[in-house]
Design a protein around this motif. Sequence first.
Motif, PDB file in Angstrom:
ATOM      1  N   PRO A  63       0.808  -1.234   0.000  1.00 19.31           N
ATOM      2  CA  PRO A  63       0.000   0.000   0.000  1.00 19.31           C
ATOM      3  C   PRO A  63       0.838   1.279   0.000  1.00 19.31           C
ATOM      4  CG  PRO A  63      -0.112  -1.099   2.136  1.00 19.31           C
ATOM      5  CD  PRO A  63       0.562  -2.056   1.198  1.00 19.31           C
ATOM      6  N   ALA A  64       2.130   1.195   0.346  1.00 14.81           N
ATOM      7  CA  ALA A  64       2.968   2.392   0.321  1.00 14.81           C
ATOM      8  C   ALA A  64       3.226   2.878  -1.101  1.00 14.81           C
ATOM      9  CB  ALA A  64       4.296   2.119   1.023  1.00 14.81           C
ATOM     10  N   PHE A  65       3.146   1.991  -2.068  1.00 15.72           N
ATOM     11  CA  PHE A  65       3.313   2.370  -3.473  1.00 15.72           C
ATOM     12  C   PHE A  65       2.504   1.386  -4.304  1.00 15.72           C
ATOM     13  CE2 PHE A  65       5.602   2.675  -7.568  1.00 15.72           C
ATOM     14  CZ  PHE A  65       5.615   4.051  -7.721  1.00 15.72           C
ATOM     15  N   GLY A  66       1.175   1.553  -4.268  1.00 15.12           N
ATOM     16  CA  GLY A  66       0.350   0.550  -4.911  1.00 15.12           C
ATOM     17  C   GLY A  66      -0.948   1.039  -5.504  1.00 15.12           C
ATOM     18  N   ASP A  67      -1.197   2.349  -5.523  1.00 16.36           N
ATOM     19  CA  ASP A  67      -2.475   2.849  -6.028  1.00 16.36           C
ATOM     20  C   ASP A  67      -2.505   2.902  -7.550  1.00 16.36           C
ATOM     21  OD1 ASP A  67      -3.590   3.097  -3.574  1.00 16.36           O
ATOM     22  OD2 ASP A  67      -3.423   5.282  -3.443  1.00 16.36           O
ATOM     23  N   ALA A  87     -13.869  11.097 -25.576  1.00 14.48           N
ATOM     24  CA  ALA A  87     -13.552  10.491 -24.290  1.00 14.48           C
ATOM     25  C   ALA A  87     -12.096  10.760 -23.934  1.00 14.48           C
ATOM     26  CB  ALA A  87     -13.813   8.986 -24.330  1.00 14.48           C
ATOM     27  N   HIS A  88     -11.843  10.816 -22.633  1.00 14.39           N
ATOM     28  CA  HIS A  88     -10.484  11.061 -22.141  1.00 14.39           C
ATOM     29  C   HIS A  88     -10.227  10.196 -20.908  1.00 14.39           C
ATOM     30  CE1 HIS A  88      -6.774  13.219 -21.229  1.00 14.39           C
ATOM     31  NE2 HIS A  88      -7.169  13.234 -19.969  1.00 14.39           N
ATOM     32  N   ILE A  89      -9.004   9.683 -20.794  1.00 11.54           N
ATOM     33  CA  ILE A  89      -8.592   8.886 -19.639  1.00 11.54           C
ATOM     34  C   ILE A  89      -7.207   9.332 -19.191  1.00 11.54           C
ATOM     35  CG2 ILE A  89      -8.042   6.580 -18.752  1.00 11.54           C
ATOM     36  CD1 ILE A  89      -9.881   5.396 -20.840  1.00 11.54           C
ATOM     37  N   ASP A  90      -7.050   9.552 -17.889  1.00 15.22           N
ATOM     38  CA  ASP A  90      -5.739   9.702 -17.253  1.00 15.22           C
ATOM     39  C   ASP A  90      -5.567   8.526 -16.305  1.00 15.22           C
ATOM     40  OD1 ASP A  90      -4.692  12.124 -18.324  1.00 15.22           O
ATOM     41  OD2 ASP A  90      -6.093  13.261 -17.087  1.00 15.22           O
ATOM     42  N   ALA A  91      -4.567   7.685 -16.573  1.00 14.12           N
ATOM     43  CA  ALA A  91      -4.311   6.508 -15.736  1.00 14.12           C
ATOM     44  C   ALA A  91      -2.897   6.582 -15.180  1.00 14.12           C
ATOM     45  CB  ALA A  91      -4.485   5.226 -16.547  1.00 14.12           C
ATOM     46  N   ASP A  92      -2.788   6.424 -13.870  1.00 10.65           N
ATOM     47  CA  ASP A  92      -1.495   6.454 -13.188  1.00 10.65           C
ATOM     48  C   ASP A  92      -1.404   5.200 -12.318  1.00 10.65           C
ATOM     49  OD1 ASP A  92       0.843   6.954 -11.857  1.00 10.65           O
ATOM     50  OD2 ASP A  92       0.304   8.982 -11.203  1.00 10.65           O
ATOM     51  N   VAL A  93      -0.587   4.240 -12.766  1.00 12.53           N
ATOM     52  CA  VAL A  93      -0.506   2.934 -12.128  1.00 12.53           C
ATOM     53  C   VAL A  93       0.820   2.815 -11.384  1.00 12.53           C
ATOM     54  CG1 VAL A  93      -0.667   0.446 -12.476  1.00 12.53           C
ATOM     55  CG2 VAL A  93      -1.801   2.006 -14.077  1.00 12.53           C
ATOM     56  N   LYS A  94       0.746   2.583 -10.092  1.00 10.64           N
ATOM     57  CA  LYS A  94       1.946   2.380  -9.271  1.00 10.64           C
ATOM     58  C   LYS A  94       1.850   0.994  -8.636  1.00 10.64           C
ATOM     59  CE  LYS A  94       0.796   6.164  -7.087  1.00 10.64           C
ATOM     60  NZ  LYS A  94      -0.101   6.834  -8.034  1.00 10.64           N
ATOM     61  N   TYR A  95       2.957   0.238  -8.657  1.00  9.48           N
ATOM     62  CA  TYR A  95       2.895  -1.098  -8.074  1.00  9.48           C
ATOM     63  C   TYR A  95       4.270  -1.556  -7.613  1.00  9.48           C
ATOM     64  CZ  TYR A  95       4.831  -2.838 -12.492  1.00  9.48           C
ATOM     65  OH  TYR A  95       5.638  -3.068 -13.581  1.00  9.48           O
ATOM     66  N   THR A  96       4.269  -2.448  -6.654  1.00  9.05           N
ATOM     67  CA  THR A  96       5.457  -3.205  -6.263  1.00  9.05           C
ATOM     68  C   THR A  96       5.193  -4.664  -6.554  1.00  9.05           C
ATOM     69  OG1 THR A  96       4.671  -3.518  -4.000  1.00  9.05           O
ATOM     70  CG2 THR A  96       6.012  -1.569  -4.424  1.00  9.05           C
ATOM     71  N   SER A  97       6.275  -5.429  -6.629  1.00  8.60           N
ATOM     72  CA  SER A  97       6.132  -6.850  -6.928  1.00  8.60           C
ATOM     73  C   SER A  97       7.275  -7.611  -6.291  1.00  8.60           C
ATOM     74  CB  SER A  97       6.139  -7.069  -8.442  1.00  8.60           C
ATOM     75  OG  SER A  97       5.866  -8.411  -8.751  1.00  8.60           O
ATOM     76  N   ILE A  98       6.965  -8.758  -5.705  1.00 14.56           N
ATOM     77  CA  ILE A  98       7.983  -9.611  -5.087  1.00 14.56           C
ATOM     78  C   ILE A  98       8.666 -10.436  -6.165  1.00 14.56           C
ATOM     79  CG2 ILE A  98       8.362 -11.542  -3.503  1.00 14.56           C
ATOM     80  CD1 ILE A  98       6.073 -10.484  -1.816  1.00 14.56           C
ATOM     81  N   GLY A  99      10.018 -10.394  -6.139  1.00 11.40           N
ATOM     82  CA  GLY A  99      10.773 -11.135  -7.134  1.00 11.40           C
ATOM     83  C   GLY A  99      11.284 -12.461  -6.635  1.00 11.40           C
ATOM     84  N   ALA A 100      11.752 -12.518  -5.387  1.00  7.85           N
ATOM     85  CA  ALA A 100      12.329 -13.758  -4.870  1.00  7.85           C
ATOM     86  C   ALA A 100      12.341 -13.716  -3.352  1.00  7.85           C
ATOM     87  CB  ALA A 100      13.749 -13.953  -5.406  1.00  7.85           C
TER      88      ALA A 100
END
Length: 730
Positions: free
Chosen positions: A310-314, A343-356
Amino acid sequence: MSPPRLARTLAVALLSGSCLTAAGLPAAWAQNTGAQNTGAQGTGAQDTVVLDTVTVEGGGGTATPGEGEGSGLETDGYVAKAARVGTKTDTPLQKVPQSISVVSSRQLEDRKVQTLSEALTYTPGVRVGAFGFDPRFDSFSIRGFDVVYNGVYRDGLRELTGNFSIFKTEPYGLQGIAVLKGPSSVLYGGGSPGGIVNLTSKRPTDAPFREIETQVGNNGRVQAQFDASGPLAGNDNVLYRITGLARDADTDLRSVPDDRTFIAPALTLRSDDRNTHLTILGEYADITTGGNATYFSRNGRPSNLESSDPAFGDFDQQQGRVGYEFEHRFDETLTIRQNLRYAHIDADVKYTSIGAISADGLTASRSTGRIVDDLDSIAVDNQAELKFDTGAVAHTLLGGLDYNHVDVDDKIGLGFAPDLNLVTLNYGQQFIASPALDFVDTTTRQSQTGVYLQDQLEYERFVLTLGGRYDWLSQSAFNTLAVTTSEQDDHKFSGRAGLSYLFDNGLAPYVSYSTSFAPVIGNSFSGAAFSPSEGEQEEIGVKYAPSDVNLSVNAALFRITQTNVLASDPNYINFQIQRGEVESRGFELEATTSLAAGLDLTAAYTYLDLEITEGDNAGNTPSGIPAHQFSLWGGYTVQSGAADGLGLGAGLRYLGTSWGDDTNTFRNDSRILIDASLSYDFGKANAKLEGVSAQINAKNFFDKRADSCQGGFCYRDEGRNVIGSLRYRF
């Protein structure tokens, strides 16, 4: 391969060997790797849904408002009577030589549908949930073929998409949904051979209508919504409607909220003789969900370790649209229409992911990603409809010219996050910096122009439908980082021929042949541009709608073949050639009814035999799609006595086994999911409480959280979701 899809492929290739596992990637990246999703993003044409009719809802529940001016759908409770989606003309469904399923407003209300995917869970031929629980996108396929990027339409005009800039649908703003099965390029241009999904917005109604509603549910869900419509200032020729909601909610995943604000105004202006009308439709939505809705996978299956933080996931998205539908009837012979939308869209995707996971099992290494999409699109459809007779043959001739254009700026950045402590699970307790957007920076422009002609010929009991269309499509992409430009043009003819026969008892057997195409962006090793992927379908079926019972039964037997699908080049690694082919054969059965005795019922069965007939994994079955699906939803409202106004509903969804990867090495288990509802109309007990009703809905009642794998990536189904609502309609 289009630049947005190429960006995803490059990112997957780079990260799978370094900082991200496949299971940690956003599902939208993985969604386009399966065989059934091949044939790059197309630029579709438009369908128009304008039908001057008012719906009379059946069954025994609280009455819902009419469809409104130009809604394009005619339903009686659960039972669909007419929809323009199949012909773009006012044609009863019995006369359309192609399979069409409709989700009415009554069904949306009874099941308290929260997403477009959820709305389609009881529709035959539609596979929902191949990517598990993922509130970021509405993901589904029709007859085995993905339609997310090139098969979703709003009020007859295609919802053009980018990489992550995909319109999110608010079901409370819909009057109904129509699903046209099979290749449909003859009216809609480039698109999926599986078919299209057309969403009909709520329209202004002649009769005054107002409602307010509150909802609460598990995962901290709180929602308030309203809907109001009717003549404006007492003028019967000026109608308004305004629909809105606000929601604050969490989900099964700590890093994935489900927050939303939504407002949709509409205005209809019409002449005294009703021969001319203009409906203006608008929407604005601010939506926050999660950038990664997956669990870290171990041994090919999702663990209980959430991959995002949630610290970098919105995933923040603002979207808006405004457009109009205009129609003028000169006389009983000639009608012209024009539908347009920006139509118009502004999308801002932030995510983290576990690698190992570390060797001692105490920490998990993580990476970050950020995707920023900015999309602008415009779509317009011009039509002229002419009705005339040649001897004993009645003609409904439709000609059209449509155009759409989409402009997408797509930026991607990749980075690293601090390790996750697996002992304390310190999600959200560490600062995670945003990566620079320097991995991908591409501007893509796509445009399509199409001309089409269709004739519906009726002779005694026969209805012959013939149509043809020609499209010109172009795409250009500018890579800001590499300072390079690529361009590609395509053109293609598509058609449909179908014959129906109408018996007096309501039976209507039919046979049809239709084609589709989808542009395939990219080049082979030799530098030759790819040709469009092509689809063709043979379908034979029967529709039954007796005049004395509010009942509809439809059965269809079909075969779809998609050719020119991309496959690996055996001579040049990292390049592709067009040698792939996928075949889909199947059978669908659907029955719906709404009776005055208070009974509503919809049942559906799908058998699907999918095979990759040429190219990569030839002879195998595309993953994630079960051969058998069955669903049943029924509701009963007590009509008299002490329990008058009490409503009970229950649903069952069965999904058979499916392959978890396209190499067919392991399977997804079959599953049965149960839904239920309980409602009460307080006005039946006390006239002073007229219009007040309460309802409780439970989806996945027994909280079965099974795994679903597609293309080798695995996901998990959503758990039990309970929503309680209190509504006042006046």
